[in-house]
Design a protein around this motif. Structure first.
Motif, short mmCIF file in Angstrom:
data_model
loop_
_atom_site.label_atom_id
_atom_site.label_comp_id
_atom_site.label_asym_id
_atom_site.label_seq_id
_atom_site.Cartn_x
_atom_site.Cartn_y
_atom_site.Cartn_z
N LEU A 211 20.17 26.55 -20.06
CA LEU A 211 21.52 27.02 -20.38
C LEU A 211 21.88 26.67 -21.82
CD1 LEU A 211 24.26 28.24 -19.75
CD2 LEU A 211 24.95 26.04 -18.74
N THR A 212 21.65 25.42 -22.24
CA THR A 212 21.97 25.07 -23.63
C THR A 212 21.11 25.87 -24.60
OG1 THR A 212 20.52 23.14 -23.42
CG2 THR A 212 22.88 22.76 -23.20
N ALA A 213 19.86 26.11 -24.23
CA ALA A 213 19.01 26.93 -25.09
C ALA A 213 19.59 28.33 -25.25
CB ALA A 213 17.59 27.01 -24.51
N LYS A 214 20.09 28.89 -24.15
CA LYS A 214 20.68 30.23 -24.20
C LYS A 214 21.96 30.22 -25.02
CE LYS A 214 22.33 33.96 -21.20
NZ LYS A 214 22.56 34.39 -19.78
N LEU A 215 22.80 29.21 -24.84
CA LEU A 215 24.05 29.13 -25.58
C LEU A 215 23.82 29.00 -27.08
CD1 LEU A 215 26.02 26.70 -23.21
CD2 LEU A 215 26.51 29.14 -23.60
N LEU A 216 22.72 28.37 -27.45
CA LEU A 216 22.40 28.18 -28.87
C LEU A 216 21.43 29.24 -29.40
CD1 LEU A 216 22.04 24.30 -28.85
CD2 LEU A 216 23.90 25.63 -29.86
N ASP A 217 21.15 30.25 -28.56
CA ASP A 217 20.30 31.36 -28.94
C ASP A 217 18.88 30.92 -29.30
OD1 ASP A 217 19.85 34.10 -29.27
OD2 ASP A 217 20.26 34.04 -31.43
N PHE A 218 18.38 29.91 -28.58
CA PHE A 218 16.97 29.53 -28.69
C PHE A 218 16.15 30.38 -27.75
CE2 PHE A 218 18.51 25.26 -30.23
CZ PHE A 218 17.85 25.31 -31.46
N GLY A 219 14.92 30.68 -28.15
CA GLY A 219 14.07 31.53 -27.32
C GLY A 219 13.31 30.79 -26.25
N ALA A 220 13.23 29.46 -26.37
CA ALA A 220 12.46 28.66 -25.41
C ALA A 220 12.93 27.22 -25.49
CB ALA A 220 10.97 28.76 -25.72
N VAL A 221 12.39 26.38 -24.58
CA VAL A 221 12.67 24.95 -24.63
C VAL A 221 11.34 24.20 -24.73
CG1 VAL A 221 14.80 25.14 -23.28
CG2 VAL A 221 12.62 24.71 -22.10
N TYR A 222 11.38 23.02 -25.33
CA TYR A 222 10.18 22.18 -25.36
C TYR A 222 9.81 21.80 -23.93
CZ TYR A 222 9.95 21.37 -30.41
OH TYR A 222 9.78 21.52 -31.77
N LYS A 223 8.53 21.83 -23.64
CA LYS A 223 8.04 21.54 -22.29
C LYS A 223 7.80 20.05 -22.05
CE LYS A 223 7.94 25.96 -21.55
NZ LYS A 223 9.06 26.57 -20.81
N ASN A 224 7.84 19.26 -23.10
CA ASN A 224 7.57 17.84 -22.98
C ASN A 224 8.61 17.08 -23.79
OD1 ASN A 224 6.23 15.24 -24.13
ND2 ASN A 224 4.90 15.78 -22.41
N SER A 225 9.29 16.13 -23.14
CA SER A 225 10.39 15.43 -23.80
C SER A 225 9.92 14.58 -24.98
CB SER A 225 11.15 14.57 -22.80
OG SER A 225 10.29 13.60 -22.21
N LEU A 226 8.74 13.97 -24.87
CA LEU A 226 8.19 13.20 -25.99
C LEU A 226 7.93 14.10 -27.19
CD1 LEU A 226 5.60 10.88 -24.21
CD2 LEU A 226 7.45 10.09 -25.68
N ASP A 227 7.33 15.21 -26.93
CA ASP A 227 7.02 16.16 -28.00
C ASP A 227 8.30 16.69 -28.64
OD1 ASP A 227 5.35 17.81 -29.62
OD2 ASP A 227 5.72 19.49 -28.26
N ALA A 228 9.31 16.90 -27.81
CA ALA A 228 10.56 17.49 -28.29
C ALA A 228 11.21 16.66 -29.38
CB ALA A 228 11.53 17.68 -27.12
N VAL A 229 11.21 15.33 -29.20
CA VAL A 229 11.88 14.47 -30.18
C VAL A 229 10.95 14.02 -31.29
CG1 VAL A 229 13.60 13.69 -28.52
CG2 VAL A 229 11.49 12.37 -28.81
N SER A 230 9.65 14.19 -31.10
CA SER A 230 8.66 13.72 -32.09
C SER A 230 8.18 14.82 -33.02
CB SER A 230 7.44 13.13 -31.38
OG SER A 230 7.79 12.10 -30.51
N ASP A 231 8.37 16.06 -32.64
CA ASP A 231 7.80 17.18 -33.38
C ASP A 231 8.54 17.42 -34.69
OD1 ASP A 231 6.47 19.49 -34.15
OD2 ASP A 231 7.83 20.78 -32.99
N ARG A 232 7.78 17.40 -35.79
CA ARG A 232 8.29 17.88 -37.07
C ARG A 232 7.30 18.86 -37.69
NH1 ARG A 232 11.81 15.71 -34.84
NH2 ARG A 232 13.40 14.28 -35.68
N ASP A 233 6.41 19.36 -36.85
CA ASP A 233 5.43 20.34 -37.33
C ASP A 233 6.12 21.54 -37.97
OD1 ASP A 233 3.67 18.65 -36.10
OD2 ASP A 233 2.93 20.10 -34.62
N PHE A 234 7.22 21.98 -37.37
CA PHE A 234 7.90 23.18 -37.86
C PHE A 234 8.49 22.96 -39.25
CE2 PHE A 234 11.03 20.64 -35.70
CZ PHE A 234 12.24 20.87 -36.34
N LEU A 235 8.83 21.71 -39.58
CA LEU A 235 9.33 21.39 -40.92
C LEU A 235 8.18 21.36 -41.92
CD1 LEU A 235 11.97 18.58 -40.23
CD2 LEU A 235 12.32 21.05 -40.44
N ILE A 236 7.06 20.79 -41.50
CA ILE A 236 5.87 20.77 -42.36
C ILE A 236 5.40 22.20 -42.61
CG2 ILE A 236 3.44 20.05 -42.49
CD1 ILE A 236 4.26 17.57 -40.82
#
Length: 456
Positions: A211-236
């Motif tokens: 629901l929050t993903a939809k409200l913020l117009d995100f296309g998907a959600v991270y599948k792993n909570s550790l990865d979600a907060v640790s990922d900065r690949d998209f910035l690199i």
């Protein structure tokens, strides 16, 4: 003053330590994203029955008030509240009372900051793609005016073969097209919601991340909570893409700097994008092109900063990751500024067509064409290459060019030469004939322009 997280602490840091650890001086740029993410979060908390509807509505109205103030630059951020998240939370509780503290239910600053930066990057990458489109449009318009402008093509910065100036411009069009493709593809990895991952392990509350993903117009959600907060690949990845774009701009700037010199005089940069000398009154310096060339290193540095910050971090969040924002913010600002300046510079550039065409009439860039002439008469290319090489040497020794050689000299070199060789060697004809796919021939360039228009 006690911290919002200070319950288990018995001592407080000195002010200078707080200032060293705070990020509000730069992450206040995320204010709109932070409030927008919070509005989506509180909406979800209400729909999932985690917060009473009345409480959620109060919090939501308070956040909307803060968002309006943010739009008008009326918010006062304080170092003692460290970052954008705690500053907004304090402002919210000041606005609506203690109920504002319930906003942080089922959420950590770890997934909150990740959400903010995803929202920010989605907005900025989309904007940069639009800027690249505008630059490409300018290049296509300029190329269309100069399909038949003959220009010396170079390899090793030595005259190589005559080409269409429009063809040269379109080479950069396709570089920027690849840049757009890379940015567009990166949006798949940017457009993913980390909200609801918590500090690292999710939450016991019955939240609805979709629901929050939809409200913020995100296309998907991270599948792993550790990865979600640790990922900065998209910035690199963004900093890598930004570095590539800056590299392309820098190469183009280098050419403009050369072409606008007294030695070349192929183009003149508008006075709007040049400066003078404080000492030498005759000078007109291509400073904006030089600055873009110089700022390229700055963006490269941001990429190396992020790679270095992330290379040794264990999962999940670490304070080191606070250092991800300034390089990204600086890269966005530098890249967008460079694209805007460069686009304006190309819109107002003056092309000295006569200088370009004079250049190709006083060189040996038609030598390959002369070899091809002999190949068309049945002579193997390697033999033709040697014959033409000797003719070029003879011209150099006599301070003339291939079009100046009399027919008897051509006949001495090979009986295959006929009077039609002079027409064959004319720079305009040399370029006009090269109509292989992607070539510099006028028909091929015009076809490339039509294809380019479809891509914008």
């Amino acid at each position: 003053m006690s911290k919002l997280w200070g319950g288990r602490f018995t001592q407080t840091a000195e002010q200078w330590v707080d200032e060293f650890g705070a990020s509000i001086s730069f992450d206040q740029q995320l204010v709109k994203e932070d409030i927008t993410g919070s509005i989506a979060h509180v909406t979800m908390l209400s729909k999932c029955g985690i917060l009473a509807e009345e409480e959620a509505e109060t919090i939501k109205k308070g956040l909307e008030t803060l968002l309006a103030k943010a739009e008008n630059n009326e918010l006062d951020f304080k170092v003692e509240y460290e970052d954008i998240h705690l500053n907004i939370e304090k402002m919210l509780t000041d606005e609506v009372g203690a109920v504002g503290g319930k906003l942080h239910t089922a959420r950590s600053r770890n997934d909150q900051v990740a959400t903010d930066i995803h929202l920010y990057m989605k907005k900025e990458v989309t904007s940069i793609i639009e800027q690249l489109n505008r630059l490409q449009s300018v290049l296509v318009q300029l190329a269309e005016k100069h399909v038949e402008t003959i220009f010396p093509g170079y390899t090793h910065l030595q005259r190589a073969q005559p080409i269409s100036f429009g063809h040269h411009l379109l080479a950069y069009f396709w570089m920027f097209e690849r840049d757009k493709e890379r940015l567009s593809e990166s949006l798949k990895r940017i457009n993913v919601s980390p909200l609801g991952a918590g500090a690292l392990s999710g939450t016991t509350f019955p939240i609805d991340r979709e629901l929050t993903a939809k409200l913020l117009d995100f296309g998907a959600v991270y599948k792993n909570s550790l990865d979600a907060v640790s990922d900065r690949d998209f910035l690199i990845e963004f900093c890598s893409n930004a570095s590539m774009i800056m590299m392309h701009l820098s190469r183009f700037c280098e050419e403009l700097i050369l072409w606008s010199s007294q030695e070349f005089q192929f183009v003149e940069i508008s006075d709007k994008y040049a400066t003078g000398s404080s000492m030498m009154p005759q000078k007109k310096n291509p400073d904006m092109a030089e600055l873009i060339r110089g700022k390229t290193g700055r963006v490269y540095g941001s990429l190396m900063t992020l790679l270095t910050v992330m290379k040794g971090l264990p999962l999940a969040y670490n304070k080191d990751m606070q250092e991800d924002k300034e390089p990204v913010f600086d890269s966005v600002k530098t890249l967008k500024g460079s694209l805007a300046i460069f686009t304006g510079m190309m819109e107002e550039i003056t092309v000295n067509k006569d200088k370009m065409e004079k250049a190709v009439s006083q060189d040996f860039s038609n030598a390959t064409e002369l070899a091809d002439y002999l190949v068309n008469k049945g002579i193997p290319f390697r033999e033709a290459h040697e014959i033409v090489g000797k003719l070029v040497l003879r011209c150099i020794e006599n301070h003339i060019y291939l079009l100046d050689l009399p027919m008897n000299i051509y006949k001495e070199a090979s009986s295959c030469f006929e009077e039609d060789v002079y027409d064959f060697l004319h720079p305009y004809k040399v370029v006009e004939r090269r109509n292989s796919l992607g070539g510099t021939g006028f028909s091929a360039v015009q076809a490339a322009i039509e294809e380019a228009k479809k891509r914008i």
